[in-house]
Design an enzyme around this catalytic site. Structure first.
Site, PDB file in Angstrom:
ATOM      1  CB  SER A  94      -0.906   0.030   1.245  1.00 19.74           C
ATOM      2  OG  SER A  94      -1.772  -1.081   1.290  1.00 19.74           O
ATOM      3  CB  SER A 111      -1.709  -1.758  -3.834  1.00 20.63           C
ATOM      4  OG  SER A 111      -0.976  -0.674  -3.306  1.00 20.63           O
ATOM      5  CG  ASP A 142      -2.244   2.317  -4.280  1.00 21.98           C
ATOM      6  OD1 ASP A 142      -2.857   1.234  -4.410  1.00 21.98           O
ATOM      7  OD2 ASP A 142      -1.027   2.424  -4.393  1.00 21.98           O
TER       8      ASP A 142
END
Length: 328
Positions: A218, A256, A258
């Site tokens: 992340s 991930s 983000d």
């Protein structure tokens, strides 16, 4: 042409913004290592609940456990420090931030309702024995109390202690730019917790064919500016963090998280007022300076990610796992 950097090239180039870290690193035995921490970002040195600031956010990929974004979307203000830590410590850090704000603000939960706490996270479980939940509420309090307007530490510190980036040791990175037009000068800075990507995605020459089996990871990207922006405009800035992220090789993988949060210190918004209306000057969307801000966002995020790699050191974590310092 790149924009000029701030004096410290740090998010704290934005006047009155403060950053504090608590770093936890200890080898417990052959299996377990505590390799984690907490980072706090304060928009100013006064009581943030009583004097809020405009804020916006952008969820570029929502594989994350961040708290507080829903109310920022709804009301457009930040009223507590932005806290960063590992995924399984969001609760402890939220509890610590709450304890700190209750101590500082007796009206919370009484005459003023409750408080919106913002805690962002990345998964540092590749190096950190994350199941041990080593981060405690007092570490969050200490990070807030340690906050300073001096240059922020970078690399394997605070929330970045156990993070990985592009198959190397990641962590905390920061950068700033100066934007000017018509005798006006503003600062925009960022602080990131980099924890994303695989080695084959890196846009710099790698020094090994081995690719550690790290998770998708992340990144938390925090923007601060002293320019007068509305919460809607700050969301527009936050969206541009994806440009800087992509410049480093990220393709924003499935697993991930983000996430970008942006705030402006140009005006303090009183929690309580007898006035029916509020007024604040904001930069026009169609003024050419807006494109300078969009450029600045891309530049600071890209540079902060690379600085998180440059400033990190080779780190050994749980079970003898090791992440090297990137060859840049």
């Amino acid at each position: 042409m790149t924009l000029p950097k701030g004096t410290k090239n740090c998010i704290t180039d934005v006047p009155d913004v403060q950053v504090g870290h608590v770093t936890l690193y200890e080898h417990l035995n052959e299996t377990d290592t505590i390799c984690t921490g907490v980072t706090a970002i304060l928009p100013h040195s006064e009581n943030i609940f009583r004097k809020k600031v405009a804020a916006g956010n952008a969820v570029i990929n929502g594989f994350g456990k961040t708290t507080g974004l829903m109310q920022i979307d709804e009301l457009g203000v930040l009223e507590a420090p932005i806290m960063l830590t590992n995924t399984l410590s969001v609760g402890a850090v939220m509890q610590g931030a709450l304890a700190y704000m209750l101590e500082e603000t007796e009206e919370i939960g009484d005459t003023a309702g409750t408080i919106n706490l913002v805690v962002g996270e990345c998964n540092d479980g590749y190096l950190n024995s994350i199941r041990l939940q080593a981060v405690k509420p007092e570490h969050a309090v200490n990070a807030i109390q340690n906050a300073t307007s001096e240059s922020s530490l970078e690399g394997a510190v605070g929330a970045g202690t156990g993070m990985q980036c592009l198959g190397y040791k990641g962590g905390i990175g920061t950068s700033s730019r100066i934007i000017s037009a018509e005798n006006k000068k503003y600062t925009l800075g960022t602080l990131v917790v980099s924890n994303f990507g695989r080695r084959e995605q890196a846009l710099f020459p790698v020094n090994s064919t081995e690719n550690p089996d790290t998770p998708d990871g992340s990144i938390m990207m925090i923007l601060a500016t002293d320019a007068p922006f509305s919460d809607r405009q700050l969301k527009r800035l936050a969206k541009r963090c994806a440009v800087g992220l992509g410049r480093t090789g990220s393709t924003i993988d499935n697993g991930s998280g983000d996430i970008a949060i942006a705030f402006s210190t140009a005006a303090k918004i009183a929690h309580h007022s007898n006035q029916i209306t509020d007024s604040m000057a904001v930069i026009r969307d169609d003024h050419p300076i807006m494109n300078q801000f969009f450029q600045a966002v891309a530049e600071v995020v890209e540079e902060a990610i690379y600085r998180s790699l440059q400033q990190a050191e080779t780190t050994v974590g749980r079970g003898g796992r090791m992440l090297e310092r990137a060859p840049i």
